[in-house]
Design a protein around this motif. Structure first.
Motif, PDB file in Angstrom:
ATOM      1  N   ALA A   1       7.828 -13.156 -16.001  1.00 17.81           N
ATOM      2  CA  ALA A   1       8.130 -11.726 -15.954  1.00 17.81           C
ATOM      3  C   ALA A   1       9.572 -11.490 -15.512  1.00 17.81           C
ATOM      4  CB  ALA A   1       7.162 -11.026 -15.006  1.00 17.81           C
ATOM      5  N   PHE A   2      10.048 -12.269 -14.542  1.00 12.82           N
ATOM      6  CA  PHE A   2      11.432 -12.109 -14.102  1.00 12.82           C
ATOM      7  C   PHE A   2      12.390 -12.407 -15.252  1.00 12.82           C
ATOM      8  CE2 PHE A   2      15.447 -13.758 -12.511  1.00 12.82           C
ATOM      9  CZ  PHE A   2      15.842 -12.740 -11.657  1.00 12.82           C
ATOM     10  N   ALA A   3      12.135 -13.499 -15.974  1.00 13.61           N
ATOM     11  CA  ALA A   3      13.015 -13.857 -17.091  1.00 13.61           C
ATOM     12  C   ALA A   3      12.992 -12.775 -18.170  1.00 13.61           C
ATOM     13  CB  ALA A   3      12.579 -15.202 -17.671  1.00 13.61           C
ATOM     14  N   GLU A   4      11.806 -12.250 -18.456  1.00 14.75           N
ATOM     15  CA  GLU A   4      11.683 -11.236 -19.510  1.00 14.75           C
ATOM     16  C   GLU A   4      12.384  -9.930 -19.133  1.00 14.75           C
ATOM     17  OE1 GLU A   4       8.220  -8.841 -22.057  1.00 14.75           O
ATOM     18  OE2 GLU A   4       7.650 -10.281 -20.491  1.00 14.75           O
ATOM     19  N   HIS A   5      12.319  -9.578 -17.857  1.00 13.37           N
ATOM     20  CA  HIS A   5      12.812  -8.260 -17.443  1.00 13.37           C
ATOM     21  C   HIS A   5      14.049  -8.331 -16.552  1.00 13.37           C
ATOM     22  CE1 HIS A   5       9.382  -6.473 -19.346  1.00 13.37           C
ATOM     23  NE2 HIS A   5       8.551  -7.202 -18.627  1.00 13.37           N
ATOM     24  N   ARG A   6      14.717  -9.463 -16.571  1.00 16.19           N
ATOM     25  CA  ARG A   6      15.906  -9.593 -15.734  1.00 16.19           C
ATOM     26  C   ARG A   6      16.944  -8.521 -16.058  1.00 16.19           C
ATOM     27  NH1 ARG A   6      20.840 -11.348 -14.678  1.00 16.19           N
ATOM     28  NH2 ARG A   6      21.183 -12.666 -12.841  1.00 16.19           N
ATOM     29  N   ALA A   7      17.139  -8.252 -17.342  1.00 13.97           N
ATOM     30  CA  ALA A   7      18.130  -7.253 -17.728  1.00 13.97           C
ATOM     31  C   ALA A   7      17.735  -5.864 -17.223  1.00 13.97           C
ATOM     32  CB  ALA A   7      18.293  -7.238 -19.247  1.00 13.97           C
ATOM     33  N   THR A   8      16.445  -5.587 -17.173  1.00 15.11           N
ATOM     34  CA  THR A   8      15.984  -4.304 -16.639  1.00 15.11           C
ATOM     35  C   THR A   8      16.292  -4.210 -15.150  1.00 15.11           C
ATOM     36  OG1 THR A   8      14.220  -4.125 -18.284  1.00 15.11           O
ATOM     37  CG2 THR A   8      13.936  -2.881 -16.237  1.00 15.11           C
TER      38      THR A   8
END
Length: 321
Positions: A173-180
């Protein structure tokens, strides 16, 4: 942080909110890369700053608060006002909660737990490491990815890339939403143990308060002889850069459990702290802080480690003395 709690449903989406809702669709039609929508639960000073940062980053942002009118300014900037917590959760792939405490988190989310399945919960509510680990297990039980976070700034610093956003929990989840998360500051991944963000938050706040207390004591000390705080503080800031170098020296010693006294040893520093005590006492400045330093060093010397580096003093904290 807001003390948001469940409350009667707010009014249906107003015109500004309805106008903001199709943003993702219009971006996709224009060929722009899709960015996950975000919902923010809790619009106290910090929650409002978080939502504002997402809006400034161009994210479709849904907001909910116990008191609906707290969302007015954000809705005016394009946020979608949710009529309920359930509507807010359904509206986004990423649900950010920033409320009073862990109890408030569950008062909000327990009734809508089935809606969290397949989403990512980013919990930025202050809490303990144990609560974060329990929340991660709770989220997993409802099919929700969980990231615990700590915002290492005050609300005006949210959105500044220099501000750290400590994160721990689901690596995927961190990798997927890091940009967020990067819309809020610099995301710092501390690993999959969900409790580590809260643990680091507590430690870093303790460091901050210790630095503030040392600076305030020193400022009172020199101020007693007429030195203005504005004149002393640039020297203090410059000195802190040097102190950071000592920390880099002592950190590997602490990890190794070996404290070679090849710089200023504990017994030498114990003699020096006595001068601080005397200068404070002579000027009517509170002596409790230098007395703490003296006592920690005295116990270290008494244990036979006066010739070690100052890093050895950590054993006094570990002993809970």
């Amino acid at each position: 942080m807001s003390d948001a709690l469940p409350a009667p449903a707010a009014a249906p989406l107003d015109a500004a909110s309805r106008a903001a809702a199709p943003l993702d669709a219009s971006r996709a039609a224009a060929g722009a890369p899709s960015a996950p929508a975000v919902s923010v639960l809790g619009l106290g000073r910090m929650g409002s700053a978080l939502a504002g940062a997402f809006l400034s980053a161009g994210r479709t942002t849904t907001v909910w608060n116990r008191t609906p009118d707290k969302a007015d300014a954000l809705v005016g900037r394009g946020a979608v006002r949710a009529a309920s917590v359930a509507d807010a959760v359904r509206g986004s792939a990423v649900v950010v909660v920033c409320v009073r405490d862990d109890e408030a988190v569950h008062e909000l989310l327990d009734p809508v737990a089935p809606e969290l399945a397949g989403r990512t919960l980013l919990n930025l509510t202050s809490g303990s490491p144990e609560q974060a680990r329990e929340n991660a297990a709770w989220a997993a039980g409802h099919g929700c990815a969980y990231v615990d976070g700590a915002v290492m700034t005050t609300p005006p610093g949210v959105g500044d890339p220099r501000s750290m956003i400590l994160c721990s929990g689901s690596a995927a989840a961190f990798a997927e939403h890091r940009a967020t998360i990067a819309a809020l500051g610099d995301p710092v991944d501390l690993g999959e143990d969900a409790g580590l963000a809260s643990l680091h938050d507590a430690g870093l706040l303790g460091l901050m308060w210790s630095v503030f207390a040392g600076w305030l004591h020193a400022t009172a000390l020199v101020g007693a002889d007429g030195v203005p705080a504005r004149a002393f503080t640039p020297l203090a800031i410059r000195w802190l850069a040097g102190v950071g170098g000592f920390m880099d020296t002592y950190a590997p010693q602490i990890d190794a459990g070996s404290y070679p006294g090849d710089d200023a040893t504990v017994d030498i520093q114990l003699a020096a702290v006595q001068h601080l005590l005397e200068a404070s006492r002579d000027r009517g400045v509170d002596t409790r802080l230098p007395e703490l330093h003296r006592d920690l060093m005295t116990r270290t010397v008494a244990s036979g480690h006066g010739r070690d580096s100052y890093g050895r003093v950590i054993e006094q904290f570990r002993a809970g003395a």
